[in-house]
Design an enzyme around this catalytic site. Structure first.
Site: not given
Ligand SMILES: NC(=O)c1ccc[n+]([C@@H]2O[C@H](COP(=O)([O-])OP(=O)(O)OC[C@H]3O[C@@H](n4cnc5c(N)ncnc54)[C@H](OP(=O)(O)O)[C@@H]3O)[C@@H](O)[C@H]2O)c1
Length: 250
Positions: A138, A142
């Site tokens: 990600h 995040k």
């Protein structure tokens, strides 16, 4: 069909673009400025609205849900980080008898991946040479790791593979044979990839799901909005996908 947007950040704006392209009417749009403590969400403001779609913040969403329930409008909630308040939210939604869809991942393909992984794990049950693992990538912003989706994939593997007893999300020395490695990468702007693999001494099988654009989440939210428009009750997004997979139109 008219949707109201609650939250107008990255996801709210993407839902707006996807909705207009798909022929929805969009508005009103609520932001932190027009909706402090949910005060913008009145029955009057929502009078023309068929479904409210919330991509706001964990701090704002619970009050938003309470206000939309008071106005008796169906609601799709993509916002995450509030599920520990579920016991406060459920009775409010039940009492209002509205349709309500919620879920941490509105990508349709990820829900198919859950089912493929369950099937794959069952096939590998008696082939103990194949060692399962999960990797997720990600963007750097995040906050959590591993992702909720990676943990879910790991738990699906545990459910079907008796010889595996726990997930290992942080490596300290060697991984025990009964552990399943769940690894995270955080870099750049990547919207999200989940990979499940089974590794044997001389071959590897991998299944990967990649989000190339947050439009994938927006389309899931719109599918959920169509689903919930004329329904009552509480549905996880997974139940909505089940409906689609059984041939119920999107
Ligand atoms: N379910 C899924 O598939 C999925 C996919 C992606 C993201 N998400 C989740 O969706 C949420 C939003 O993500 P994002 O990337 O769009 O975040 P974001 O860009 O930070 O947007 C959040 C927006 O909510 C607004 N907001 C704050 N308080 C509000 C209030 N009381 N009423 C209305 N709006 C309010 C913020 O406004 P200000 O900027 O003015 O404060 C901001 O524009 C997060 O919880 C994220 O984890 C879920």
């Amino acid at each position: 069909m008219r949707i109201a947007l609650i939250g107008y950040g990255q996801m709210g704006r993407e839902v707006e673009r996807a909705a207009l392209e798909a022929g929805f009417q969009v508005g009103p749009i609520f932001t932190s400025r027009t909706n402090p403590e949910g005060r913008g969400l009145t029955a009057e403001a929502l009078r023309e609205v068929d479904v409210c779609v919330d991509f706001s913040t964990p701090q704002a969403v619970v009050t938003n849900i309470q206000r939309v329930a008071e106005a008796r409008k169906p609601m799709v909630v993509g916002t995450t980080g509030w599920y520990d308040r579920w016991d406060d939210v459920r009775p409010v939604v039940e009492r209002a008898e509205i349709g309500f869809v919620y879920g941490p991942n509105f990508c349709l393909g990820i829900h198919v991946l859950f089912r493929l992984v369950a099937y794959g794990a069952r096939l590998f049950r008696h082939l103990s040479d194949f060692d399962p693992y999960v990797v997720e990538w990600h963007h750097r912003r995040k906050a959590d790791h591993p992702s909720g989706t990676a943990l879910r994939l790991g738990r699906i593997l545990l459910e079907h593979l008796e010889q595996k007893t726990h997930l290992v999300t942080r490596l300290e020395g060697r991984i025990p044979p009964e552990g399943i490695s769940v690894a995270s990468v955080r870099a750049g702007a990547h919207p999200g990839t989940h990979l499940v693999g089974f590794d044997a001494p001389f071959e590897t099988l991998e299944i990967t799901h990649t989000v190339r654009h947050r439009r994938a989440f927006a389309l899931g939210a719109l599918a959920a909005a169509r689903f919930v428009k004329d329904r009552r009750g509480i549905f996880s997004f997974e139940e909505v996908v089940d409906h689609f997979l059984q041939g119920g139109g999107i």
